[in-house]
Design a protein around this motif. Structure first.
Motif, mmCIF file in Angstrom:
data_model
loop_
_atom_site.group_PDB
_atom_site.id
_atom_site.type_symbol
_atom_site.label_atom_id
_atom_site.label_comp_id
_atom_site.label_asym_id
_atom_site.label_seq_id
_atom_site.Cartn_x
_atom_site.Cartn_y
_atom_site.Cartn_z
ATOM 1 N N LEU A 125 -3.374 -55.851 11.744
ATOM 2 C CA LEU A 125 -2.367 -55.003 12.362
ATOM 3 C C LEU A 125 -1.437 -54.510 11.262
ATOM 4 C CD1 LEU A 125 -1.443 -57.507 15.216
ATOM 5 C CD2 LEU A 125 -2.897 -55.508 15.472
ATOM 6 N N ASN A 126 -0.503 -53.623 11.613
ATOM 7 C CA ASN A 126 0.472 -53.246 10.596
ATOM 8 C C ASN A 126 1.387 -54.439 10.333
ATOM 9 O OD1 ASN A 126 2.854 -53.232 12.261
ATOM 10 N ND2 ASN A 126 2.272 -51.231 13.049
ATOM 11 N N ASN A 127 2.170 -54.386 9.280
ATOM 12 C CA ASN A 127 2.961 -55.544 8.831
ATOM 13 C C ASN A 127 3.903 -56.083 9.897
ATOM 14 O OD1 ASN A 127 1.781 -55.759 6.354
ATOM 15 N ND2 ASN A 127 3.288 -54.515 5.302
ATOM 16 N N ILE A 128 4.576 -55.223 10.653
ATOM 17 C CA ILE A 128 5.526 -55.693 11.659
ATOM 18 C C ILE A 128 4.789 -56.434 12.766
ATOM 19 C CG2 ILE A 128 7.193 -54.971 13.416
ATOM 20 C CD1 ILE A 128 7.925 -52.662 11.488
ATOM 21 N N GLU A 129 3.699 -55.844 13.283
ATOM 22 C CA GLU A 129 2.921 -56.498 14.337
ATOM 23 C C GLU A 129 2.297 -57.788 13.829
ATOM 24 O OE1 GLU A 129 0.150 -53.611 15.776
ATOM 25 O OE2 GLU A 129 1.697 -52.403 16.708
ATOM 26 N N PHE A 130 1.849 -57.805 12.576
ATOM 27 C CA PHE A 130 1.267 -59.009 11.983
ATOM 28 C C PHE A 130 2.299 -60.134 11.982
ATOM 29 C CE2 PHE A 130 0.759 -61.781 8.305
ATOM 30 C CZ PHE A 130 -0.526 -62.253 8.500
ATOM 31 N N ASN A 131 3.513 -59.838 11.499
ATOM 32 C CA ASN A 131 4.567 -60.861 11.439
ATOM 33 C C ASN A 131 4.903 -61.398 12.814
ATOM 34 O OD1 ASN A 131 4.745 -60.633 8.664
ATOM 35 N ND2 ASN A 131 6.471 -59.237 8.710
ATOM 36 N N VAL A 132 5.004 -60.525 13.806
ATOM 37 C CA VAL A 132 5.322 -60.960 15.168
ATOM 38 C C VAL A 132 4.186 -61.809 15.712
ATOM 39 C CG1 VAL A 132 5.660 -60.161 17.542
ATOM 40 C CG2 VAL A 132 6.874 -59.040 15.668
ATOM 41 N N THR A 133 2.954 -61.374 15.531
ATOM 42 C CA THR A 133 1.786 -62.095 16.049
ATOM 43 C C THR A 133 1.654 -63.474 15.403
ATOM 44 O OG1 THR A 133 0.654 -60.012 16.468
ATOM 45 C CG2 THR A 133 -0.709 -61.978 16.378
ATOM 46 N N ILE A 134 1.776 -63.538 14.080
ATOM 47 C CA ILE A 134 1.679 -64.829 13.383
ATOM 48 C C ILE A 134 2.815 -65.745 13.810
ATOM 49 C CG2 ILE A 134 1.982 -65.937 11.121
ATOM 50 C CD1 ILE A 134 -0.848 -64.997 11.574
ATOM 51 N N THR A 135 4.034 -65.206 13.912
ATOM 52 C CA THR A 135 5.186 -66.008 14.338
ATOM 53 C C THR A 135 4.962 -66.587 15.720
ATOM 54 O OG1 THR A 135 6.698 -64.713 12.970
ATOM 55 C CG2 THR A 135 7.680 -65.966 14.780
ATOM 56 N N LEU A 177 2.267 -69.370 15.449
ATOM 57 C CA LEU A 177 2.787 -70.576 14.807
ATOM 58 C C LEU A 177 3.771 -71.306 15.710
ATOM 59 C CD1 LEU A 177 3.263 -69.287 11.150
ATOM 60 C CD2 LEU A 177 1.468 -70.805 12.003
ATOM 61 N N ASN A 178 4.632 -70.567 16.415
ATOM 62 C CA ASN A 178 5.569 -71.195 17.343
ATOM 63 C C ASN A 178 4.836 -71.889 18.487
ATOM 64 O OD1 ASN A 178 8.000 -70.656 16.042
ATOM 65 N ND2 ASN A 178 8.179 -68.634 16.983
ATOM 66 N N SER A 179 3.774 -71.271 18.968
ATOM 67 C CA SER A 179 2.980 -71.857 20.045
ATOM 68 C C SER A 179 2.364 -73.194 19.594
ATOM 69 C CB SER A 179 1.890 -70.881 20.475
ATOM 70 O OG SER A 179 1.025 -71.463 21.406
ATOM 71 N N LEU A 180 1.786 -73.196 18.414
ATOM 72 C CA LEU A 180 1.196 -74.436 17.886
ATOM 73 C C LEU A 180 2.275 -75.479 17.618
ATOM 74 C CD1 LEU A 180 -1.455 -72.841 15.517
ATOM 75 C CD2 LEU A 180 -1.931 -74.255 17.516
ATOM 76 N N GLY A 181 3.440 -75.052 17.146
ATOM 77 C CA GLY A 181 4.546 -75.971 16.904
ATOM 78 C C GLY A 181 5.001 -76.656 18.183
ATOM 79 N N GLY A 220 3.133 -79.583 19.004
ATOM 80 C CA GLY A 220 3.281 -80.695 18.072
ATOM 81 C C GLY A 220 2.594 -80.507 16.738
ATOM 82 N N TRP A 221 1.945 -79.359 16.520
ATOM 83 C CA TRP A 221 1.228 -79.120 15.270
ATOM 84 C C TRP A 221 2.211 -78.678 14.192
ATOM 85 C CZ3 TRP A 221 -3.439 -80.953 14.894
ATOM 86 C CH2 TRP A 221 -4.241 -81.058 16.028
ATOM 87 N N GLU A 222 2.046 -79.233 13.001
ATOM 88 C CA GLU A 222 2.869 -78.890 11.845
ATOM 89 C C GLU A 222 1.978 -78.225 10.806
ATOM 90 O OE1 GLU A 222 5.192 -81.261 8.287
ATOM 91 O OE2 GLU A 222 4.967 -82.239 10.227
ATOM 92 N N LEU A 223 2.399 -77.056 10.327
ATOM 93 C CA LEU A 223 1.637 -76.352 9.295
ATOM 94 C C LEU A 223 1.669 -77.187 8.019
ATOM 95 C CD1 LEU A 223 0.118 -73.748 8.481
ATOM 96 C CD2 LEU A 223 2.333 -72.823 7.771
ATOM 97 N N SER A 224 0.491 -77.511 7.490
ATOM 98 C CA SER A 224 0.443 -78.341 6.289
ATOM 99 C C SER A 224 -0.188 -77.626 5.099
ATOM 100 C CB SER A 224 -0.290 -79.658 6.568
ATOM 101 O OG SER A 224 -1.617 -79.417 6.976
#
Length: 54
Positions: free
Chosen positions: A15-25, A28-32, A35-39
């Motif tokens: 996606l474009n950079n803005i959509e990429f950042n929102v999607t990844i965020t 990551l928040n969903s996994l957090g 209980g998942w921690e990015l390692s």
């Protein structure tokens, strides 16, 4: 002794950079919340861990 479980996610989002950042965020928040921690990150591969409750 603490014990952990691990999860590997391949996050290839084109996606474009803005959509990429929102999607990844959001992802990551969903996994957090689960209980998942990015390692670690290696390109598009994201490594997570969480402690196993005994």
């Amino acid at each position: 002794m603490k014990q952990f479980e691990y999860k590997v996610e391949n996050m290839q989002i084109q996606l474009n950079n803005i959509e990429f950042n929102v999607t990844i965020t959001e992802k990551l928040n969903s996994l957090g919340k689960e209980g998942w921690e990015l390692s670690g990150v290696n390109g598009t591969i994201y490594y997570f861990k969480r402690e196993i409750s005994s």
